[in-house]
Motif scaffolding. Structure first.
Motif, PDB file in Angstrom:
ATOM      1  N   LEU A  40       0.830  -1.204   0.000  1.00  0.00           N
ATOM      2  CA  LEU A  40       0.000   0.000   0.000  1.00  0.00           C
ATOM      3  C   LEU A  40       0.863   1.252   0.000  1.00  0.00           C
ATOM      4  O   LEU A  40       1.909   1.299   0.653  1.00  0.00           O
ATOM      5  CB  LEU A  40      -0.907   0.018   1.234  1.00  0.00           C
ATOM      6  CG  LEU A  40      -1.808  -1.198   1.453  1.00  0.00           C
ATOM      7  CD1 LEU A  40      -2.498  -1.105   2.808  1.00  0.00           C
ATOM      8  CD2 LEU A  40      -2.822  -1.333   0.349  1.00  0.00           C
ATOM      9  N   LEU A  41       0.399   2.272  -0.712  1.00  0.00           N
ATOM     10  CA  LEU A  41       1.032   3.585  -0.698  1.00  0.00           C
ATOM     11  C   LEU A  41       0.029   4.585  -1.251  1.00  0.00           C
ATOM     12  O   LEU A  41      -1.096   4.213  -1.600  1.00  0.00           O
ATOM     13  CB  LEU A  41       2.326   3.599  -1.508  1.00  0.00           C
ATOM     14  CG  LEU A  41       2.239   3.457  -3.047  1.00  0.00           C
ATOM     15  CD1 LEU A  41       3.571   3.850  -3.674  1.00  0.00           C
ATOM     16  CD2 LEU A  41       1.887   2.045  -3.473  1.00  0.00           C
ATOM     17  N   CYS A  42       0.416   5.850  -1.335  1.00  0.00           N
ATOM     18  CA  CYS A  42      -0.509   6.855  -1.865  1.00  0.00           C
ATOM     19  C   CYS A  42      -0.342   6.955  -3.379  1.00  0.00           C
ATOM     20  O   CYS A  42       0.713   6.627  -3.931  1.00  0.00           O
ATOM     21  CB  CYS A  42      -0.285   8.214  -1.210  1.00  0.00           C
ATOM     22  SG  CYS A  42       1.225   9.072  -1.701  1.00  0.00           S
ATOM     23  N   SER A  43      -1.392   7.405  -4.046  1.00  0.00           N
ATOM     24  CA  SER A  43      -1.378   7.468  -5.509  1.00  0.00           C
ATOM     25  C   SER A  43      -0.332   8.438  -6.035  1.00  0.00           C
ATOM     26  O   SER A  43       0.232   8.223  -7.115  1.00  0.00           O
ATOM     27  CB  SER A  43      -2.770   7.857  -6.025  1.00  0.00           C
ATOM     28  OG  SER A  43      -3.212   9.055  -5.406  1.00  0.00           O
ATOM     29  N   HIS A  44      -0.049   9.521  -5.281  1.00  0.00           N
ATOM     30  CA  HIS A  44       0.968  10.475  -5.724  1.00  0.00           C
ATOM     31  C   HIS A  44       2.345   9.808  -5.792  1.00  0.00           C
ATOM     32  O   HIS A  44       3.088   9.991  -6.766  1.00  0.00           O
ATOM     33  CB  HIS A  44       1.019  11.678  -4.774  1.00  0.00           C
ATOM     34  CG  HIS A  44      -0.206  12.535  -4.805  1.00  0.00           C
ATOM     35  ND1 HIS A  44      -1.357  12.172  -4.126  1.00  0.00           N
ATOM     36  CD2 HIS A  44      -0.477  13.712  -5.429  1.00  0.00           C
ATOM     37  CE1 HIS A  44      -2.287  13.108  -4.325  1.00  0.00           C
ATOM     38  NE2 HIS A  44      -1.789  14.033  -5.110  1.00  0.00           N
ATOM     39  N   CYS A  45       2.685   9.049  -4.771  1.00  0.00           N
ATOM     40  CA  CYS A  45       3.988   8.388  -4.753  1.00  0.00           C
ATOM     41  C   CYS A  45       4.073   7.309  -5.828  1.00  0.00           C
ATOM     42  O   CYS A  45       5.129   7.127  -6.448  1.00  0.00           O
ATOM     43  CB  CYS A  45       4.259   7.792  -3.379  1.00  0.00           C
ATOM     44  SG  CYS A  45       4.616   9.026  -2.107  1.00  0.00           S
ATOM     45  N   LEU A  46       2.972   6.591  -6.069  1.00  0.00           N
ATOM     46  CA  LEU A  46       2.986   5.569  -7.113  1.00  0.00           C
ATOM     47  C   LEU A  46       3.202   6.197  -8.481  1.00  0.00           C
ATOM     48  O   LEU A  46       3.983   5.700  -9.297  1.00  0.00           O
ATOM     49  CB  LEU A  46       1.680   4.777  -7.095  1.00  0.00           C
ATOM     50  CG  LEU A  46       1.543   3.703  -8.179  1.00  0.00           C
ATOM     51  CD1 LEU A  46       2.638   2.659  -8.060  1.00  0.00           C
ATOM     52  CD2 LEU A  46       0.173   3.041  -8.127  1.00  0.00           C
ATOM     53  N   ALA A  47       2.516   7.329  -8.737  1.00  0.00           N
ATOM     54  CA  ALA A  47       2.678   8.006 -10.023  1.00  0.00           C
ATOM     55  C   ALA A  47       4.108   8.493 -10.212  1.00  0.00           C
ATOM     56  O   ALA A  47       4.711   8.321 -11.278  1.00  0.00           O
ATOM     57  CB  ALA A  47       1.698   9.172 -10.124  1.00  0.00           C
ATOM     58  N   ALA A  48       4.675   9.097  -9.172  1.00  0.00           N
ATOM     59  CA  ALA A  48       6.048   9.579  -9.261  1.00  0.00           C
ATOM     60  C   ALA A  48       7.024   8.425  -9.460  1.00  0.00           C
ATOM     61  O   ALA A  48       7.993   8.521 -10.218  1.00  0.00           O
ATOM     62  CB  ALA A  48       6.410  10.368  -7.999  1.00  0.00           C
ATOM     63  N   TRP A  49       6.761   7.312  -8.794  1.00  0.00           N
ATOM     64  CA  TRP A  49       7.635   6.144  -8.904  1.00  0.00           C
ATOM     65  C   TRP A  49       7.617   5.587 -10.322  1.00  0.00           C
ATOM     66  O   TRP A  49       8.648   5.251 -10.894  1.00  0.00           O
ATOM     67  CB  TRP A  49       7.180   5.089  -7.901  1.00  0.00           C
ATOM     68  CG  TRP A  49       7.973   3.820  -7.901  1.00  0.00           C
ATOM     69  CD1 TRP A  49       7.632   2.633  -8.476  1.00  0.00           C
ATOM     70  CD2 TRP A  49       9.245   3.591  -7.280  1.00  0.00           C
ATOM     71  NE1 TRP A  49       8.592   1.694  -8.257  1.00  0.00           N
ATOM     72  CE2 TRP A  49       9.602   2.250  -7.524  1.00  0.00           C
ATOM     73  CE3 TRP A  49      10.115   4.385  -6.552  1.00  0.00           C
ATOM     74  CZ2 TRP A  49      10.787   1.697  -7.064  1.00  0.00           C
ATOM     75  CZ3 TRP A  49      11.300   3.828  -6.088  1.00  0.00           C
ATOM     76  CH2 TRP A  49      11.622   2.500  -6.341  1.00  0.00           C
ATOM     77  N   GLN A  50       6.411   5.504 -10.923  1.00  0.00           N
ATOM     78  CA  GLN A  50       6.305   4.946 -12.269  1.00  0.00           C
ATOM     79  C   GLN A  50       6.817   5.908 -13.330  1.00  0.00           C
ATOM     80  O   GLN A  50       7.297   5.484 -14.381  1.00  0.00           O
ATOM     81  CB  GLN A  50       4.857   4.563 -12.562  1.00  0.00           C
ATOM     82  CG  GLN A  50       4.382   3.378 -11.726  1.00  0.00           C
ATOM     83  CD  GLN A  50       3.020   2.878 -12.160  1.00  0.00           C
ATOM     84  OE1 GLN A  50       2.051   3.630 -12.177  1.00  0.00           O
ATOM     85  NE2 GLN A  50       2.940   1.612 -12.516  1.00  0.00           N
ATOM     86  N   GLN A  51       6.726   7.202 -13.063  1.00  0.00           N
ATOM     87  CA  GLN A  51       7.265   8.171 -14.015  1.00  0.00           C
ATOM     88  C   GLN A  51       8.782   8.080 -14.126  1.00  0.00           C
ATOM     89  O   GLN A  51       9.371   8.526 -15.113  1.00  0.00           O
ATOM     90  CB  GLN A  51       6.855   9.588 -13.612  1.00  0.00           C
ATOM     91  CG  GLN A  51       5.390   9.899 -13.913  1.00  0.00           C
ATOM     92  CD  GLN A  51       4.974  11.264 -13.403  1.00  0.00           C
ATOM     93  OE1 GLN A  51       5.780  11.995 -12.838  1.00  0.00           O
ATOM     94  NE2 GLN A  51       3.701  11.594 -13.586  1.00  0.00           N
ATOM     95  N   SER A  52       9.406   7.500 -13.113  1.00  0.00           N
ATOM     96  CA  SER A  52      10.853   7.306 -13.169  1.00  0.00           C
ATOM     97  C   SER A  52      11.208   6.029 -13.928  1.00  0.00           C
ATOM     98  O   SER A  52      12.334   5.539 -13.827  1.00  0.00           O
ATOM     99  CB  SER A  52      11.428   7.234 -11.752  1.00  0.00           C
ATOM    100  OG  SER A  52      10.941   6.089 -11.071  1.00  0.00           O
ATOM    101  N   ASP A  53      10.234   5.485 -14.680  1.00  0.00           N
ATOM    102  CA  ASP A  53      10.405   4.282 -15.495  1.00  0.00           C
ATOM    103  C   ASP A  53      10.614   3.027 -14.660  1.00  0.00           C
ATOM    104  O   ASP A  53      11.137   2.027 -15.146  1.00  0.00           O
ATOM    105  CB  ASP A  53      11.575   4.431 -16.490  1.00  0.00           C
ATOM    106  CG  ASP A  53      11.296   5.482 -17.546  1.00  0.00           C
ATOM    107  OD1 ASP A  53      10.114   5.667 -17.876  1.00  0.00           O
ATOM    108  OD2 ASP A  53      12.236   6.116 -18.020  1.00  0.00           O
ATOM    109  N   SER A  54      10.211   3.072 -13.426  1.00  0.00           N
ATOM    110  CA  SER A  54      10.311   1.881 -12.589  1.00  0.00           C
ATOM    111  C   SER A  54       8.969   1.171 -12.570  1.00  0.00           C
ATOM    112  O   SER A  54       7.968   1.767 -12.210  1.00  0.00           O
ATOM    113  CB  SER A  54      10.733   2.249 -11.163  1.00  0.00           C
ATOM    114  OG  SER A  54      10.807   1.090 -10.366  1.00  0.00           O
TER     115      SER A  54
END
Length: 496
Positions: free
Chosen positions: A368-382
């Protein structure tokens, strides 16, 4: 297929069948060496040797580990079905390709718009799906189909409850199982469903193919409704189309920006690929990672990007697919609550940013995490989970119990209890809960005031007198209910 067929096939026929399949792929590889046959992606020139090597790995692992699950629908049954399909599809490819040594320019298969070229492109897609399926169920050659986890939790539960440890079963049997909870009209609709789900076109459904289908058309409660609106009724849907064929199809609409088509990605199975004509007339293709297609198409329509499906003026309304689905409710054990309280934190606080509450759950690992952190994480191509590094195959919205909601529930439960229990005999029990992720130390250990993160400040409530006082913690996620058992929380063995 009989349960005893697999061991016998493994002892007497399977090694030879694997050897024949490898030799067939080697012959096809030699026929595909003409550069004019390059199609991509996927490309037979690259797929054939990779599939042959994987089959060698499977043969080696089968020799060295004779204890693979051999029940119905296990490793042996899957290989019998797979190798028969590979041989049949391989013969079709061989008929389309020019014989070795012939490179005549008059061959129909070399013409981009010919019927033979289209047939070869579809077979290349099927070979791509077959390679990915084999590599998924036999990673490194070792069978893991009985342990495969379907990405969507509800779909995984369905498969294991109805299909057990099997990794493959006939279409007719699977259809009856699926229709028991997702009814579908017989006739053409069932045939369309089979053609969408049966990626390898062998008359069976594997747990891998089921996973891909449920990822594309989730959420599970409305699975077939989503499929009908997106794959059956939508003019922009294209099945078994390669990257190059999308480019060719959209060429006719270069003077009509906003034209688009979409298809299941052949390089990232379980994701959608969208091709569209940009405002300057360019033809672009994109894969929106881990996002529902309906949301992507609606946003693209508002932004003026996806306006004309396959060049047609009518753009279907997908609003009903984007209606808010019920959030999965995350509940917390009493032990976890005490642990987080001791660390001056709360369970619902995102452990990456320590600023927002968790509101998404990663699939399939469940962190679990917040949607903002997930979006930022995926934008880094991870595309792996920031906690466990497992591949992210999707996510779903979740809701940690909010203070206001729980206070209302507590008051409502207390009021209802007056009608069900005599004065002085109401009893309370904490619901048993299963934690959704292991406790993680918070990033920010600074003390937090109750009003900062929505802690539950319990208001005075007029309740029937409890048999023994029970302190209420100040955490919003504690669930309380009036039970119909005539016993106190602190004494499960005490008689009434």
């Amino acid at each position: 297929m009989a349960a005893a067929a697999s061991p016998r096939g493994k002892q007497w026929g399977e090694p030879r069948a694997l050897g024949r399949a490898v030799k067939l792929l080697q012959r096809l590889e030699e026929q595909c060496r003409d550069p004019r046959l390059d199609m991509g992606p996927p490309s037979l020139r690259h797929l054939l040797p990779r599939t042959a090597q994987l089959l060698r790995d499977v043969a080696k692992a089968r020799r060295e580990t004779p204890g693979d699950p051999e029940g119905p629908g296990g490793a042996g049954d899957f290989l019998v079905i797979y190798l028969a399909n590979l041989e049949a599809k391989g013969r079709k490819v061989a008929e389309l390709l020019p014989p070795r040594g012939r490179k005549g320019a008059d061959e129909e298969v070399f013409r981009e718009s010919s019927r033979f070229r289209r047939q070869l492109a579809k077979l290349a897609l099927i070979f791509s799906h077959m390679h990915t399926e084999l590599n998924t169920l036999f990673p490194g050659g070792k069978y893991c189909g009985h342990l495969y986890q379907v990405t969507t939790g509800s779909a995984h539960t369905f498969w294991r409850e109805h299909c057990g440890a099997r990794c493959v079963l006939p279409w007719a049997e699977f259809q009856s199982l699926l229709c028991a909870c997702h009814p579908v009209e017989p006739g053409p609709t069932v045939q369309a469903l089979r053609s969408t789900m049966d990626l390898t076109c062998n008359g069976h459904v594997s747990v891998f193919e089921f996973d891909i289908f449920t990822r594309l058309f989730q959420p599970w409660p409305t699975l077939l409704r989503n499929w009908q609106l997106l794959a059956v009724n939508h003019p922009g849907y294209m099945a078994f189309l390669t990257y190059n064929e999308v480019q060719t199809r959209l060429q006719a609409f270069r003077d009509k920006p906003g034209s688009y088509i979409f298809r299941p990605s052949c390089t990232r199975l379980g994701q959608w690929a969208i091709g569209y004509v940009s405002p300057d007339g360019s033809i672009l293709q994109t894969i929106p990672l881990n996002k529902p297609l309906s949301q992507v198409l609606l946003k693209g329509q508002r932004d003026g990007i996806y306006l004309y499906p396959d060049g047609k003026n009518h753009n279907p309304d997908l609003t009903e697919l984007c209606q808010a689905e019920p959030y999965q409710r995350i509940e917390v054990s009493e032990e976890q609550l005490q642990l987080y309280e001791a660390m001056n934190s709360t369970f619902e606080l995102c452990k990456i940013c320590a600023e927002r509450d968790k509101d998404v759950k990663i699939q399939p690992c469940g962190h679990l995490l917040c949607s903002h952190c997930l979006a930022a994480w995926q934008q880094s191509d991870s595309q792996t989970c920031p906690f466990c590094r497992r591949q992210i195959k999707g996510f779903e919205a979740v809701s940690i119990c909010q203070a206001q909601e729980r206070s209302v529930e507590v008051r409502k439960t207390a009021e209802d209890s007056r009608d069900n229990y005599p004065q002085g005999t109401a009893h309370w029990e904490l619901e048993p809960v299963t934690p959704s992720e292991p406790p993680l130390p918070p990033e920010d250990r600074s003390p937090r005031r109750p009003q900062d993160k929505g802690w539950l400040a319990v208001a005075p409530i007029t309740l029937p007198r409890l048999r023994a006082p029970l302190p209420l913690p100040k955490i919003a996620s504690v669930l309380w209910e009036v039970t119909d058992r005539p016993q106190a929380r602190q004494g499960d063995t005490e008689s009434s």
